[in-house]
Scaffold this motif. Structure first.
Motif, PDB file in Angstrom:
ATOM      1  N   ASN A   1      -5.031   8.095  11.405  1.00 64.39           N
ATOM      2  CA  ASN A   1      -4.333   7.989  10.011  1.00 64.39           C
ATOM      3  C   ASN A   1      -4.981   6.561   9.849  1.00 64.39           C
ATOM      4  O   ASN A   1      -4.881   5.996   8.675  1.00 64.39           O
TER       5      ASN A   1
ATOM      6  N   CYS B   1      -1.450   0.745   6.992  1.00 64.95           N
ATOM      7  CA  CYS B   1      -1.397   2.137   7.624  1.00 64.95           C
ATOM      8  C   CYS B   1      -1.197   3.325   6.773  1.00 64.95           C
ATOM      9  O   CYS B   1      -1.691   4.177   6.885  1.00 64.95           O
ATOM     10  N   GLU B   2      -0.483   2.974   5.577  1.00 64.02           N
ATOM     11  CA  GLU B   2      -0.465   3.826   4.521  1.00 64.02           C
ATOM     12  C   GLU B   2      -1.517   4.077   3.551  1.00 64.02           C
ATOM     13  O   GLU B   2      -1.740   5.019   2.721  1.00 64.02           O
TER      14      GLU B   2
ATOM     15  N   ARG C   1       4.141   0.002  11.387  1.00 64.17           N
ATOM     16  CA  ARG C   1       3.900   0.972  12.442  1.00 64.17           C
ATOM     17  C   ARG C   1       3.198   0.455  13.634  1.00 64.17           C
ATOM     18  O   ARG C   1       3.019  -0.710  13.528  1.00 64.17           O
TER      19      ARG C   1
ATOM     20  N   LYS D   1      -2.142   6.552  -4.311  1.00 59.87           N
ATOM     21  CA  LYS D   1      -3.333   6.428  -3.960  1.00 59.87           C
ATOM     22  C   LYS D   1      -4.578   6.873  -4.997  1.00 59.87           C
ATOM     23  O   LYS D   1      -5.557   5.972  -5.063  1.00 59.87           O
TER      24      LYS D   1
ATOM     25  N   CYS E   1       0.827  -1.153  -0.081  1.00 61.55           N
ATOM     26  CA  CYS E   1      -0.042  -0.082   0.071  1.00 61.55           C
ATOM     27  C   CYS E   1       1.003   1.176   0.112  1.00 61.55           C
ATOM     28  O   CYS E   1       0.519   2.069  -0.373  1.00 61.55           O
ATOM     29  N   ALA E   2       1.998   1.088   0.349  1.00 60.52           N
ATOM     30  CA  ALA E   2       2.849   2.167   0.344  1.00 60.52           C
ATOM     31  C   ALA E   2       3.546   2.611  -0.725  1.00 60.52           C
ATOM     32  O   ALA E   2       4.163   3.666  -1.074  1.00 60.52           O
TER      33      ALA E   2
ATOM     34  N   GLU F   1       1.767  -2.895   4.468  1.00 54.60           N
ATOM     35  CA  GLU F   1       1.718  -1.336   4.956  1.00 54.60           C
ATOM     36  C   GLU F   1       0.471  -0.744   4.830  1.00 54.60           C
ATOM     37  O   GLU F   1       0.045   0.113   4.183  1.00 54.60           O
TER      38      GLU F   1
ATOM     39  N   THR G   1       1.797  -4.167   8.939  1.00 53.46           N
ATOM     40  CA  THR G   1       2.401  -2.738   8.910  1.00 53.46           C
ATOM     41  C   THR G   1       3.655  -2.973  10.046  1.00 53.46           C
ATOM     42  O   THR G   1       3.587  -3.870  10.703  1.00 53.46           O
TER      43      THR G   1
ATOM     44  N   ASP H   1       7.740   7.322  13.723  1.00 55.11           N
ATOM     45  CA  ASP H   1       7.667   8.551  13.329  1.00 55.11           C
ATOM     46  C   ASP H   1       8.409   9.699  14.244  1.00 55.11           C
ATOM     47  O   ASP H   1       8.206  10.608  14.162  1.00 55.11           O
TER      48      ASP H   1
ATOM     49  N   GLU I   1      -1.476   4.511  15.123  1.00 53.46           N
ATOM     50  CA  GLU I   1      -2.180   5.247  14.000  1.00 53.46           C
ATOM     51  C   GLU I   1      -3.584   5.388  14.066  1.00 53.46           C
ATOM     52  O   GLU I   1      -4.366   6.509  13.279  1.00 53.46           O
TER      53      GLU I   1
ATOM     54  N   ASP J   1      -5.043   5.323   1.969  1.00 50.17           N
ATOM     55  CA  ASP J   1      -6.063   6.639   2.027  1.00 50.17           C
ATOM     56  C   ASP J   1      -7.097   6.204   2.959  1.00 50.17           C
ATOM     57  O   ASP J   1      -7.799   5.109   2.626  1.00 50.17           O
TER      58      ASP J   1
END
Length: 571
Positions: A302, A252-253, A292, A212, A207-208, A250, A290, A422, A297, A255
């Protein structure tokens, strides 16, 4: 998976004789074969290393004076990478300190040449009895270190193997977390391969890596004319994975708008291609991952909370390589064999010195970093052994610094930790199982630990930055919680002043241990080192507390269970 080769029923104990003298090798073979064993011979260190994997011996008779590779190097490799193999050293070297050194490296017994047949026969019989006893006590443990494309025999990985096998045919969604390079896609692919009911494809989407604007089309497909450039119908990943597995890396990336569409798909298994009004349905198992902290998130807005709960049915957390004990050496040997063959190099093994360095280095890039290090070393140097000086300079400098200053260990872990991605030490929100930390209270002077200073003195020297784990946890603390063990910013434990504030020593031990793990950013290995206990012992203690309901595990961060429940006096 292969089982432990013990002499039971039709199984024979496998013995590898490593001796460069052909007459002696023949003699040892004759003696050992008379004990109902299966025997193979190796006359060089190279042959021995090859047979360790192809023959998988239970016992190794090892001569230390070999023509190509020092026997002590092979003994060290056996002790570090082949824990299930019992090694008996046979040598003509009569140095007084040699037996102690061999035992330190993992030898089970030590024989000095010349060895008569009765002495050798007795030694082998005793060793076989030990194997049989171990098999009965431990229920014939599986000695395999592989599951799918996984490599590793540490307890934490065996627990993951067990979990993957138990959930392999489930239709429930799986949520994989872990630092970059820990093998999240390998986990998803292994779970797909283990499934005996789903015969469809394994479709992976990062997804990263996909813009998008075309992500929805990538997942659900589109029809001709749906947007500029859509010159023909295109099947999406969900349709390709029908009857199989869709892996969203990923996650969490993704949209937020697409997250809502993914949620609807997960609820109904129905979707529409971009530009189409026709509703289609598929049977897909969804696995996401993920690097993250998904809880954080959600807190930051997010990641949709409802989507999180829909996906977070079966969580799997992959530990960083630094917490997998000797797995780093198993994985390093796997890559050494792979790249030696690929690059047409003559590498056979990793020296004891290099192995020790690899075990001490924290590997912030995890398996991916280790893979690159082994590949570059194979390309840049000549075999047959990887020595310590061949390893990259940054690794050597880091290990040297850590040996001199153990407190510097954490800085070499890097920012790869999924709780530091982050640049913040954000904690999980209480609604999603975040640690509930009791706000520190002033400590009366008479109740302070002798030799300590008042919290205010330490606060002046070391204040917590805004946004840090301590600052946020303190802000979220529940003032109405029952009184109990609290830890001041100075690191002091507030002592009880009333009867109802007294806790059992087991409570204190549990809360302090959990706090130590959190203080180490979830690194159980570092926490165990600073607490002065074995990492395996700490893992077992954590599992026991978890089973008893005294702690809850949220990724790698842990929290004390809700107050009011204590062990009974009988336990």
């Amino acid at each position: 998976m292969t089982s432990f080769n013990v002499n039971q029923n039709e199984l024979k104990t496998r013995v590898l004789v490593v001796e460069d003298s052909r007459p002696l090798n023949f003699f040892y073979n004759a003696v050992v074969k008379g004990l109902n064993t299966e025997v193979r011979s190796a006359y060089t260190g190279r042959e021995a290393i090859e047979l360790l994997d192809t023959f998988a011996p239970d016992i190794v008779l090892l001569d230390l004076n070999l023509p190509d590779i020092p026997g002590m190097e092979i003994l060290s490799m056996l002790g570090q990478q082949y824990h299930q193999v019992i090694t008996i050293v046979i040598t003509a070297d009569e140095r007084a300190n040699l037996p102690a050194e061999a035992m330190r490296l993992g030898a089970y017994d030590f024989l000095v040449k010349p060895v008569d047949s009765n002495r050798l026969r007795t030694t082998i019989n005793n060793t076989i009895e030990k194997l049989e006893l171990d098999a009965k006590v431990n229920g014939e443990p599986d000695s395999s270190i592989h599951l799918g494309n996984f490599i590793g025999a540490s307890k934490v990985m065996r627990d993951i193997y067990d979990k993957l096998c138990r959930i392999r045919n489930s239709k429930a969604s799986v949520f994989i977390t872990g630092e970059s390079g820990t093998g999240k896609e390998v986990t998803a692919n292994t779970l797909h391969e283990l499934n005996t009911e789903r015969k469809g494809k394994f479709m992976a989407i990062n997804c990263a890596a996909i813009p998008k604007e075309i992500m929805e089309s990538t997942i659900f497909g589109h029809v001709k004319g749906a947007f500029t450039g859509a010159v023909a119908d295109r099947t999406g990943a969900v349709a390709e994975a029908d009857g199989g597995t869709l892996f969203l890396d990923e996650i969490c990336e993704m949209d937020l708008e697409l997250q809502s569409k993914l949620l609807r798909f997960l609820q109904s298994s129905k979707y529409r291609m971009v530009g189409s009004q026709k509703t289609l349905s598929v049977d897909v198992r969804v696995i996401c991952a993920t690097n993250r902290d998904p809880f954080n998130e959600v807190k930051l807005g997010n990641f949709r909370e409802d989507l999180f709960y829909r996906l977070f049915v079966i969580p799997i957390h992959l530990p960083p390589l630094r917490e997998r004990e000797h797995d780093v050496l198993h994985i390093a040997m796997h890559f050494l064999k792979k790249y030696a063959e690929l690059e047409h190099k003559d590498f056979l093994y990793i020296s004891h010195e290099a192995s020790e360095i690899m075990l001490k280095y924290p590997w912030p890039g995890n398996v991916r970093e280790l893979q690159n290090v082994i590949h570059s070393t194979v390309v840049l140097f000549e075999g047959p052994v990887i020595t310590g000086e061949m390893l990259p300079a940054n690794i050597l400098k880091a290990v040297e610094d850590i040996e001199k200053n153990p407190e510097h260990y954490q800085k070499y872990v890097g920012r790869n930790s999924r709780f530091l991605i982050d640049g913040s030490d954000a904690v999980m929100p209480p609604a999603l199982g975040a640690p509930s930390v009791t706000a520190p209270q002033p400590v009366p002077a008479e109740n302070m630990v002798p030799g300590s200073r008042a919290p205010e003195e330490n606060r002046a020297e070391k204040s917590e930055p805004a946004g840090s784990a301590v600052a946020e946890a303190s802000a979220d603390a529940d003032d109405s919680s029952s009184p109990g063990l609290t830890v001041s910013p100075a690191g002091m434990i507030n002592l009880p002043v009333k009867e109802d504030e007294i806790q059992t020593l087991e409570d204190v031990k549990r809360i302090y241990t959990v706090a130590a793990i959190n203080a180490c950013n979830g690194s159980v290995a570092l926490a165990s080192k600073l607490l002065g206990i074995n990492v395996t012992t700490l893992y077992r203690q954590m599992e026991k507390w978890k089973e008893d309901g005294f702690i809850e595990k949220c990724s790698v961060f842990m929290k004390p269970a809700k107050r009011g429940r204590r062990p009974s006096k009988q336990s």
